[in-house]
Design an enzyme around this catalytic site. Sequence first.
Site, PDB file in Angstrom:
ATOM      1  N   GLY A  11      -5.489 -20.205 -53.060  1.00 53.23           N
ATOM      2  CA  GLY A  11      -4.012 -19.742 -53.042  1.00 53.23           C
ATOM      3  C   GLY A  11      -3.782 -20.361 -51.541  1.00 53.23           C
ATOM      4  O   GLY A  11      -4.581 -20.173 -50.648  1.00 53.23           O
ATOM      5  N   ASP A 127      -4.610 -11.956 -48.627  1.00 50.40           N
ATOM      6  CA  ASP A 127      -5.161 -10.703 -48.905  1.00 50.40           C
ATOM      7  C   ASP A 127      -6.268  -9.832 -47.981  1.00 50.40           C
ATOM      8  O   ASP A 127      -6.312  -8.759 -48.170  1.00 50.40           O
ATOM      9  CB  ASP A 127      -5.959 -10.814 -50.376  1.00 50.40           C
ATOM     10  CG  ASP A 127      -5.152 -11.590 -51.521  1.00 50.40           C
ATOM     11  OD1 ASP A 127      -4.006 -11.578 -51.524  1.00 50.40           O
ATOM     12  OD2 ASP A 127      -5.774 -11.929 -52.388  1.00 50.40           O
ATOM     13  N   HIS A 270       5.374 -14.820 -54.607  1.00 46.63           N
ATOM     14  CA  HIS A 270       5.032 -15.792 -53.665  1.00 46.63           C
ATOM     15  C   HIS A 270       5.878 -15.935 -52.478  1.00 46.63           C
ATOM     16  O   HIS A 270       5.559 -16.512 -51.633  1.00 46.63           O
ATOM     17  CB  HIS A 270       4.978 -17.074 -54.439  1.00 46.63           C
ATOM     18  CG  HIS A 270       3.942 -16.983 -55.613  1.00 46.63           C
ATOM     19  ND1 HIS A 270       4.160 -16.552 -56.677  1.00 46.63           N
ATOM     20  CD2 HIS A 270       2.632 -17.664 -55.493  1.00 46.63           C
ATOM     21  CE1 HIS A 270       2.811 -16.623 -57.429  1.00 46.63           C
ATOM     22  NE2 HIS A 270       2.074 -17.347 -56.606  1.00 46.63           N
ATOM     23  N   ARG A 273       3.743 -15.286 -49.390  1.00 48.86           N
ATOM     24  CA  ARG A 273       2.775 -16.665 -49.197  1.00 48.86           C
ATOM     25  C   ARG A 273       3.485 -17.729 -48.586  1.00 48.86           C
ATOM     26  O   ARG A 273       2.950 -18.698 -47.970  1.00 48.86           O
ATOM     27  CB  ARG A 273       1.830 -16.986 -50.287  1.00 48.86           C
ATOM     28  CG  ARG A 273       0.681 -16.529 -50.575  1.00 48.86           C
ATOM     29  CD  ARG A 273       0.007 -16.611 -51.757  1.00 48.86           C
ATOM     30  NE  ARG A 273       0.069 -18.236 -52.212  1.00 48.86           N
ATOM     31  CZ  ARG A 273      -0.345 -18.240 -53.615  1.00 48.86           C
ATOM     32  NH1 ARG A 273      -0.772 -17.183 -54.107  1.00 48.86           N
ATOM     33  NH2 ARG A 273      -0.220 -19.602 -53.987  1.00 48.86           N
TER      34      ARG A 273
END
Length: 340
Positions: A11, A127, A270, A273
Amino acid sequence: MEKIGILTGGGDCPGLNPVIRAVVRRAELEGWEVLGFRNGWKGMIENEFVILDEQSVSGILPKGGTILGTSRTNPYKEEGDVDRLKSNFTKHGLKALVAVGGEDTLGVASRLSEEGLPIVGVPKTIDNDLNATDYTFGFDTAVNIAMECIDRLHTTAESHNRVMVVEIMGRHAGWIALEAGLAGGADVILIPEFPIDIDEVCAVIKRRHSRGKTFSIVAVAEGAKLSGKEVAAEKLDQFGHVRLGGIGQAVGELIEKKTGYETRVTVLGHIQRGGSPTAFDRVLGTRFGVHAVELVKEKKFGRMVSLRGREIKEVPLAEAVKQIKTVDKKFYQVARTFFG
Ligand code: F6P
């Protein structure tokens, strides 16, 4: 001219471009050329790459995502892919490869390194669940975004006298939910490391409302378990991971049913992110990138750069991927102090 390769896998996260820039700028000081492989391990298997120089990394420091693209391709999944990858490595005469990724990308890096490829790893993930480093870049940005979202939920929750449940990423670790929840003043924080007792959650909310509060914020990590189970889609990715999501809705419905308080659910997804990295993540990515090239120079392969306290160190790749780093009880206990 000697050449090194770099790829970004798994990711994406804010801070990848600062690493790419730092690797290119530091490698240029050695007179090395840098090949940027596209879309993680896929680019090494399919020999898709771009030559990176000072010009191509100019201006990317504040940009989120990765200019190289990324994927969750696992070369050990399809027969023949590892051989193709190794033959491309040899064809380019790479002195070394800098693999930037989380547990999956670095798991592959560790295996390839044991099989003889000169690889160094750079840890990334929002994370923050990678072992052997105190922090990964991307985490600080994600925590700040989630915190700001919780701040925003507060005002609308208060205006409508509602319970707001907010689902936060983090896979099987509760770091983002815990830190964003603490920083945002959430009234309950639920994380995978500690089981959810929904009756206890409802009792906390009721107690709070009996003291005159008319709203509550519940931060739920996507990997938190209800009745011992995660909520996830059935399909697995190439590394055998489930796609988590849905726990917020499940918890929200139960809270509304059991307390009678009107409840709404927000899934941050998302958003956490995307976008520009914080100063912390830009600096950490930059320090990791510079140090990774220094490891190559010293031929310290099979190692990963790591943050220990305020210092950049290096650790064996195998140690970094042997297990994930989860939240300890003592830290969670701090959060519990503010429940209700
Ligand atoms: O590992 C980073 C992460 O954002 C996790 O927090 C989340 O579970 C997962 O990736 C989502 O993956 P995808 O981008 O494939 O939906």
